[in-house]
Every structure is written in structure tokens, then in C-alpha cells.
Design a protein around this motif. Structure first.
Motif, short mmCIF file in Angstrom:
data_model
loop_
_atom_site.label_atom_id
_atom_site.label_comp_id
_atom_site.label_asym_id
_atom_site.label_seq_id
_atom_site.Cartn_x
_atom_site.Cartn_y
_atom_site.Cartn_z
N VAL A 163 -23.81 66.25 35.06
CA VAL A 163 -23.95 67.32 36.05
C VAL A 163 -22.66 68.13 36.13
N ASP A 164 -21.52 67.46 36.07
CA ASP A 164 -20.23 68.13 36.17
C ASP A 164 -20.02 69.14 35.06
N LEU A 165 -20.53 68.84 33.85
CA LEU A 165 -20.34 69.74 32.71
C LEU A 165 -20.96 71.11 32.96
N VAL A 166 -22.07 71.15 33.67
CA VAL A 166 -22.78 72.42 33.90
C VAL A 166 -22.41 73.02 35.25
N ARG A 167 -22.26 72.18 36.26
CA ARG A 167 -22.06 72.71 37.61
C ARG A 167 -20.65 73.21 37.86
N ALA A 168 -19.65 72.55 37.29
CA ALA A 168 -18.26 72.97 37.54
C ALA A 168 -18.02 74.44 37.17
N PRO A 169 -18.45 74.91 35.99
CA PRO A 169 -18.25 76.34 35.68
C PRO A 169 -19.03 77.26 36.61
N VAL A 170 -20.21 76.82 37.05
CA VAL A 170 -21.02 77.64 37.95
C VAL A 170 -20.32 77.82 39.29
N LEU A 171 -19.57 76.80 39.71
CA LEU A 171 -18.86 76.86 40.99
C LEU A 171 -17.45 77.41 40.84
N GLY A 172 -17.13 77.89 39.64
CA GLY A 172 -15.83 78.52 39.43
C GLY A 172 -14.73 77.60 38.96
N GLY A 173 -15.08 76.37 38.56
CA GLY A 173 -14.08 75.42 38.11
C GLY A 173 -14.23 75.07 36.63
N ILE A 174 -13.52 74.03 36.23
CA ILE A 174 -13.55 73.54 34.85
C ILE A 174 -14.00 72.09 34.87
N PRO A 175 -14.93 71.69 33.99
CA PRO A 175 -15.36 70.28 33.96
C PRO A 175 -14.19 69.34 33.69
N GLN A 176 -14.28 68.16 34.26
CA GLN A 176 -13.26 67.15 34.02
C GLN A 176 -13.27 66.72 32.55
N PRO A 177 -12.09 66.52 31.94
CA PRO A 177 -12.06 66.05 30.54
C PRO A 177 -12.84 64.75 30.35
N ALA A 178 -12.80 63.88 31.35
CA ALA A 178 -13.53 62.61 31.26
C ALA A 178 -15.03 62.84 31.15
N SER A 179 -15.52 63.92 31.74
CA SER A 179 -16.96 64.21 31.68
C SER A 179 -17.39 64.50 30.25
N TRP A 180 -16.55 65.24 29.52
CA TRP A 180 -16.86 65.50 28.11
C TRP A 180 -16.86 64.21 27.31
N GLY A 181 -15.91 63.34 27.60
CA GLY A 181 -15.83 62.06 26.87
C GLY A 181 -17.04 61.19 27.13
N VAL A 182 -17.44 61.07 28.39
CA VAL A 182 -18.61 60.25 28.73
C VAL A 182 -19.86 60.82 28.07
N ALA A 183 -20.03 62.13 28.13
CA ALA A 183 -21.21 62.77 27.54
C ALA A 183 -21.25 62.58 26.03
#
Length: 260
Positions: free
Chosen positions: A214-234
């Protein structure tokens, strides 16, 4: 075995005209003779976001200017995730007659579910756009990051859908199990609350891979950047999941016609 699995997957991709047509027909049949048609999807999502946002925002003491975009984007993404996983359980079961009578790749029925849910997502995205405009959400510089995030999310949902469809065809209790698990995940995934609100119980987010997806898609929508850990987990989730699918899909697919 691996070669045969890849061949089946590619055959499914090449028949894109079939599964796009089937997915669109599903949407048309669902809203046949309706005045608003598929835009009932947008309307119902907007009403739910507004009602739930006001209730939970008041209970949590949140600023509505930031909370409504949070809950709106969270609900839209969860509608995609839960819709794909719930409907994929019946992807083979509902197409039993076609599976028995044709040699079309089983991936066609998975892609049909994915395409149908992407159409629904396209209607629900209107809710997110309206919330961004109304509440003047900043951070347009990172907005395009939601595209690779969405692709990674779909990459993981695709293998999950195939496994759900296979196991549901074999064991008819699986759809109920998945529905129950998704209901639990809805509450322990940061959709209606900010991750920092858990304080000392951050481990709940850590062990929940859907938080990262969820963080990968929602963070940019809310004006932020996804956590690096989110990319790793995905990435790890995709590698492990697709490996399991490619190893087991050939043997399982041979038995689907008997299971359904």
C-alpha cells in the motif's frame, strides 16, 4: 516444467483481446440498464470515504485536511487488493464450462479479474483526484512514483491471484478463508490510520507485507516518497511468489478441469 509454465503465461498474455473483452463485458452486465452505469462505483466509494472519514477522523482527533486524503487513497487501494483476491478465488470455478471445453491458458481467467478490477480502480481514482484538489495536497514532484508502485503491486497481486484460484478450485473452503484474512488485514494495515499512531506496536506493520504494498502507491499520492523498505519487501515477495507459481502451476493446471 519451468518452460511450460512460462509458455502458458505468455499464451495468456497474447490473448489480451479475449480477457479485456470478458472483463469489460462483466462491468457492462453488472450495470446494465443503470442510469449512472459504472459511475455508481465512484459514487459509492465517495460516500463511504466521506462517512468513514468523518467518523474515524473525529474519533482519532485528526485534521480532516490530511486525514480524508489518507483514508480515501487507502480505501481505493484496498478495494483493488481485496477485489482482486476475493474474485480470483472464483476465477476458475465460475469459468468451469470454458475450462472443460477449451485449451485456453488458465491465465486468461486471472487476467480477466485483474482487468475488471483495474476498470473499477479507474473509476475510483476520481475520488482521490477530488480529495487532492479540495484539500490542496502538496507534492506533485513525487506523484509519478505511483506508477512503478502500482506495477509492483499488480505484479504481486497477479501471483497471489493465481495461487488463490488454484487452491480455491481444489479446496472450496479457501474463498471463505481468504475473505476472513482480508477482513483482518483491513484493520491491521495502515489504511484508516497513520503508521506512527501504533507507537510501540510497529511490529504489526513490519510483519504485514500489505503495509509495504500500500505504501508504494499511496505515499506518492499523498505527496511523499515510499519507504525504501517497502520496495525491498515487495521485491522479495514478488520473487518468492512467482517462483512458487512457476514451479507448481504446471502440475496444478492439469488438474483444474477435474477440480471445477
Amino acid at each position: 516444467m519451468l518452460k511450460e509454465s512460462l509458455s502458458s503465461f505468455l499464451r495468456g498474455c497474447r490473448t489480451w483481446r479475449l480477457w479485456t473483452l470478458l472483463g469489460w463485458l462483466d462491468i457492462q452486465q453488472r450495470y446494465a440498464r443503470s442510469s449512472l452505469g459504472p459511475f455508481w462505483i465512484t459514487l459509492s466509494m465517495g460516500v463511504m470515504v466521506g462517512a468513514m472519514g468523518l467518523v474515524y477522523g473525529t474519533l482519532f482527533g485528526q485534521d480532516m485536511k490530511s486525514y480524508l486524503p489518507l483514508i480515501g487513497s487507502g480505501f481505493v487501494l484496498w478495494a483493488l487488493i481485496s477485489g482482486i483476491l476475493n474474485e480470483s478465488c472464483f476465477a476458475f470455478i465460475n469459468n468451469a464450462n470454458f475450462i472443460r471445453q477449451s485449451d485456453v491458458s488458465l491465465w486468461v481467467y486471472i487476467f480477466q479479474v485483474l482487468w475488471r478490477q483495474m476498470i473499477i480502480l479507474a473509476h475510483n481514482v476520481v475520488v482521490i483526484v477530488v480529495l487532492r484538489i479540495v484539500f490542496n495536497v502538496k507534492g506533485y514532484d513525487h506523484l509519478l512514483l505511483f506508477i512503478p508502485g502500482l506495477l509492483v503491486l499488480l505484479l504481486n497481486l497477479t501471483w497471489m491471484s493465481y495461487m488463490a484460484a488454484i487452491w480455491s478450485a481444489r479446496y472450496r473452503d479457501v474463498p471463505q478463508l481468504i475473505a476472513s484474512c482480508l477482513q483482518i488485514l483491513f484493520y491491521i494495515t495502515p489504511l484508516m490510520w497513520w503508521p506512527h499512531m501504533l507507537k510501540k506496536h510497529q511490529w504489526i506493520i513490519t510483519i504485514n507485507p500489505f503495509s509495504s504494498l500500500v505504501d508504494l502507491v499511496r505515499a506518492p499520492v499523498l505527496g511523499g516518497i515510499p519507504q525504501p523498505a517497502s520496495w525491498g519487501v515487495a521485491a522479495v515477495l514478488a520473487i518468492v511468489g512467482w517462483t512458487l507459481v512457476l514451479i507448481t502451476s504446471v502440475r496444478a493446471s492439469r488438474n483444474v478441469a477435474y477440480w471445477v
